[in-house]
Every structure is written in C-alpha cells, then in structure tokens.
Design a protein around this motif. Sequence first.
Motif, PDB file in Angstrom:
ATOM      1  N   GLY A  81       1.257  -0.949   0.047  1.00  0.00           N
ATOM      2  CA  GLY A  81       0.116  -0.578  -0.059  1.00  0.00           C
ATOM      3  C   GLY A  81       0.869   1.082   0.358  1.00  0.00           C
ATOM      4  N   TYR A  82       1.623   0.886   0.482  1.00  0.00           N
ATOM      5  CA  TYR A  82       3.025   2.199   0.327  1.00  0.00           C
ATOM      6  C   TYR A  82       3.775   2.118  -0.287  1.00  0.00           C
ATOM      7  N   HIS A  83       4.721   1.431  -0.963  1.00  0.00           N
ATOM      8  CA  HIS A  83       5.941   1.567  -1.241  1.00  0.00           C
ATOM      9  C   HIS A  83       5.544   1.234  -2.281  1.00  0.00           C
ATOM     10  N   PHE A  84       4.971   0.200  -3.092  1.00  0.00           N
ATOM     11  CA  PHE A  84       4.143   0.648  -4.316  1.00  0.00           C
ATOM     12  C   PHE A  84       3.751   1.667  -4.961  1.00  0.00           C
ATOM     13  N   SER A  85       4.149   2.858  -4.103  1.00  0.00           N
ATOM     14  CA  SER A  85       2.871   3.585  -5.058  1.00  0.00           C
ATOM     15  C   SER A  85       3.478   4.537  -5.911  1.00  0.00           C
ATOM     16  N   GLU A  86       2.984   6.320  -6.588  1.00  0.00           N
ATOM     17  CA  GLU A  86       3.859   6.892  -7.165  1.00  0.00           C
ATOM     18  C   GLU A  86       4.496   7.893  -6.179  1.00  0.00           C
ATOM     19  N   ASP A  87       4.355   7.742  -5.629  1.00  0.00           N
ATOM     20  CA  ASP A  87       4.502   8.406  -4.301  1.00  0.00           C
ATOM     21  C   ASP A  87       6.118   8.151  -4.035  1.00  0.00           C
ATOM     22  N   LEU A  88       6.969   7.356  -4.480  1.00  0.00           N
ATOM     23  CA  LEU A  88       8.274   6.890  -4.514  1.00  0.00           C
ATOM     24  C   LEU A  88       8.852   6.700  -5.177  1.00  0.00           C
ATOM     25  N   LEU A  89       8.267   7.605  -6.547  1.00  0.00           N
ATOM     26  CA  LEU A  89       9.688   7.643  -7.432  1.00  0.00           C
ATOM     27  C   LEU A  89      10.878   9.210  -6.880  1.00  0.00           C
ATOM     28  N   SER A  90      10.245   9.540  -5.247  1.00  0.00           N
ATOM     29  CA  SER A  90      11.860  10.096  -5.137  1.00  0.00           C
ATOM     30  C   SER A  90      13.098   9.086  -4.307  1.00  0.00           C
ATOM     31  N   PHE A  91      12.277   7.772  -4.272  1.00  0.00           N
ATOM     32  CA  PHE A  91      13.222   6.762  -2.936  1.00  0.00           C
ATOM     33  C   PHE A  91      14.365   6.631  -4.320  1.00  0.00           C
ATOM     34  N   ASN A  92      15.643   6.507  -3.731  1.00  0.00           N
ATOM     35  CA  ASN A  92      17.219   6.045  -3.593  1.00  0.00           C
ATOM     36  C   ASN A  92      17.330   4.675  -3.110  1.00  0.00           C
ATOM     37  N   LYS A  93      16.415   4.032  -1.628  1.00  0.00           N
ATOM     38  CA  LYS A  93      17.077   3.377  -0.763  1.00  0.00           C
ATOM     39  C   LYS A  93      15.937   2.575  -0.099  1.00  0.00           C
ATOM     40  N   LEU A  94      15.039   1.689   0.267  1.00  0.00           N
ATOM     41  CA  LEU A  94      13.907   0.769   0.998  1.00  0.00           C
ATOM     42  C   LEU A  94      15.323   0.159   1.606  1.00  0.00           C
ATOM     43  N   ASP A  95      14.241   0.263   3.114  1.00  0.00           N
ATOM     44  CA  ASP A  95      15.099  -0.663   4.073  1.00  0.00           C
ATOM     45  C   ASP A  95      13.848  -1.929   4.687  1.00  0.00           C
ATOM     46  N   PHE A  96      13.864  -2.833   4.018  1.00  0.00           N
ATOM     47  CA  PHE A  96      12.665  -3.784   4.904  1.00  0.00           C
ATOM     48  C   PHE A  96      13.415  -5.308   5.671  1.00  0.00           C
ATOM     49  N   LYS A  99       9.424  -5.654 -10.355  1.00  0.00           N
ATOM     50  CA  LYS A  99       8.429  -5.448 -11.480  1.00  0.00           C
ATOM     51  C   LYS A  99       7.666  -4.540 -10.981  1.00  0.00           C
ATOM     52  N   SER A 100       8.052  -3.599 -10.567  1.00  0.00           N
ATOM     53  CA  SER A 100       7.253  -1.859  -9.992  1.00  0.00           C
ATOM     54  C   SER A 100       8.190  -1.394 -10.519  1.00  0.00           C
ATOM     55  N   VAL A 101       7.268  -0.150 -11.188  1.00  0.00           N
ATOM     56  CA  VAL A 101       7.540   0.424 -12.394  1.00  0.00           C
ATOM     57  C   VAL A 101       7.668   1.969 -11.416  1.00  0.00           C
ATOM     58  N   TYR A 102       7.484   1.500 -10.815  1.00  0.00           N
ATOM     59  CA  TYR A 102       8.122   2.867  -9.534  1.00  0.00           C
ATOM     60  C   TYR A 102       8.990   3.038  -8.812  1.00  0.00           C
ATOM     61  N   LEU A 103      10.151   1.552  -8.764  1.00  0.00           N
ATOM     62  CA  LEU A 103      11.166   1.560  -8.106  1.00  0.00           C
ATOM     63  C   LEU A 103      12.361   2.065  -8.699  1.00  0.00           C
ATOM     64  N   LYS A 104      12.600   2.336  -9.853  1.00  0.00           N
ATOM     65  CA  LYS A 104      13.177   2.295 -10.605  1.00  0.00           C
ATOM     66  C   LYS A 104      14.422   3.484 -10.534  1.00  0.00           C
ATOM     67  N   ASN A 105      14.186   4.212  -9.117  1.00  0.00           N
ATOM     68  CA  ASN A 105      15.131   5.033  -8.979  1.00  0.00           C
ATOM     69  C   ASN A 105      16.021   4.254  -7.396  1.00  0.00           C
ATOM     70  N   ILE A 106      15.853   3.220  -6.744  1.00  0.00           N
ATOM     71  CA  ILE A 106      16.483   2.596  -5.891  1.00  0.00           C
ATOM     72  C   ILE A 106      17.725   2.316  -6.313  1.00  0.00           C
ATOM     73  N   GLN A 107      18.779   2.676  -4.678  1.00  0.00           N
ATOM     74  CA  GLN A 107      20.045   2.149  -5.438  1.00  0.00           C
ATOM     75  C   GLN A 107      20.223   1.047  -4.558  1.00  0.00           C
ATOM     76  N   THR A 108      19.470   0.594  -3.318  1.00  0.00           N
ATOM     77  CA  THR A 108      19.964   0.219  -2.196  1.00  0.00           C
ATOM     78  C   THR A 108      18.347  -0.088  -1.852  1.00  0.00           C
ATOM     79  N   LEU A 109      18.629  -1.895  -1.435  1.00  0.00           N
ATOM     80  CA  LEU A 109      17.472  -1.776  -1.056  1.00  0.00           C
ATOM     81  C   LEU A 109      18.222  -3.305  -0.240  1.00  0.00           C
ATOM     82  N   ASP A 110      17.615  -3.129   1.408  1.00  0.00           N
ATOM     83  CA  ASP A 110      17.586  -4.132   2.246  1.00  0.00           C
ATOM     84  C   ASP A 110      16.941  -4.669   2.780  1.00  0.00           C
TER      85      ASP A 110
END
Length: 279
Positions: free
Chosen positions: A227-242, A257-268
């Motif tokens: 509901g949150y991390h797969f939203s258009e609002d997250l186009l600016s995120f470059n790191k996600l911590d799960f 597969k999410s098109v909204y996470l194209k700017n992610i550089q770090t995934l935990d």
Amino acid sequence: SHCYLNQNFLTLVQNTQLLRISINHCKLLNEEGIIVLLEHNRDVKTLNLAYCSVRDFTFLSLKNKKIECTELQNLDLEGTSITDTAIEVIFLGKIFPNLRNLNVASTNITDKGIFTIANNFLATKLMELNISKCSKLTDEAFNWILHCYPDSYLKKLIVREVNFTNKILMHPRIHHFRNSVKLSLKNCKKITKDGISEYKKTTIPLKYLNLAPNFSDQETSRFILKGYHFSEDLLSFNKLDFSAQAIRDEDVSNLCKSVYLKNIQTLDLSFTTISDESL
C-alpha cells in the motif's frame, strides 16, 4: 574499546597529540581521567565515550577548566548518564564549537535538550544527530528539530525506539527533509500503518525513510509493502529498508516488477525469510 583501562593509562597519553580517541565501554576509566585525557589532546577530531563513566559533571569541569576542543567534529556519548545540563554546556559553553556528528542515544536528555541542540544547528554546522532510545523525548522534540532545520546543515537524523507518534509524519514542515535528510524512525512502535497511510496522502515523500521493523505482524508488513512502497509517491526514493520484516519471495518478485521503483539504489532485505528464488 571494551578494555579494562584504569588511571595508569593516562600516563601513556599525556605527551601525545591524538586525533582520534575511542574508549567506549571502558568503565574503569573515571570522568577525572577523561578530563585529563582531553586536557592533553585538545586537537582531537573524533571522541567516542559511549557507555563510559560520563556525567554532566564531566562537561561542567571541562568548561570550568577552560578546556576547549575546537577541532572536535565527532562526539559519541551513547549510553552515558548525561542530561540536558551537559547538552547546554556543550552547545552554549562552546567547549566543542565545531561539532558535525553527535550521538546522544540512550541518554537522559529531554525535549529541553533537543531544543538546545536544534537552536544551535547553524552555529555548530551539525550534520548528523542520533537521539535513539531516549525514552524521555516526545513529539515536541521532533517539532523543534523541524522548526530549526531550514537554518541548518543537518543531513542525517537517527531516531530509533523513541516514543514519537504518527503526529510527526503529519508535521507541515517534514517536507523540508525531502531532498537532503536521511530520516530513520526504526522501531518507533507508536508510528502505525494509519500514520504511514496518512503521510502518503498529505505530504511530499522523503528520499530516505527507514521504518523497519516498526511493524511486527505480517498483515501490517504487507500493508507497508503493497500500500505504500508501491505507490507513485516513491519515485524519489533511492533506498528501501525492509530488514526484519515479514517479506516473502512473492513480495520480492512484485518489488522487482514495480515501475515506480526505478530510482532505487539500495535495497535492504536482511533478516527476512526470502529464499534462493528471490535472488
């Protein structure tokens, strides 16, 4: 670090010019010894006193003896017995006038101490602040930081296991953090999925926001992921911590597969239950 140093250690450092001092967890070295140590090494740039025998009196003594460490940039006081009094001496007494990074996690400071720090952001050019596990802090402390942030150099704010509530995510000034400040609210249990949902709707998202693992149940973790991390609002995120969240292989597949996470550089994804399939 973690050694049984005593006062005899001081005879070794009285004729030194140390630039980095780390004596964390050296509990046998009392505050008088620490004062002598700084008296003979005033050009120190990094000082780690975490979990040492440090009280307000330590800094009051430094001020009274006119011991100033003008080159000190990194100060770690985590787990010490300091209160707001020490904070006032450090910032108003100007014994460390050029601090850049300050760690006061697990100390006894209150909102008053944060008020002092925030009001001196610009004067000290403080860039990183860790106030994790300070149980006496309330939302008001965060409000002071946000109020003073525009006139500061702050780049990273670590706030883990503090009693902040959903209200801080609704603060009208939180968008000031958007492009420059890394904000960690890890293990702030009073920040709930309802707060995250409202944050998504009403404000510009931050580029870096660490909320893991605020949510222990699988249902809430699913909510955050879908509901949150797969939203258009997250186009600016470059790191996600799960980290330590209830993430499964199918969630990782959806994440990739999410098109909204194209700017992610770090995934935990550390401490999750993903398998080789996800990799």
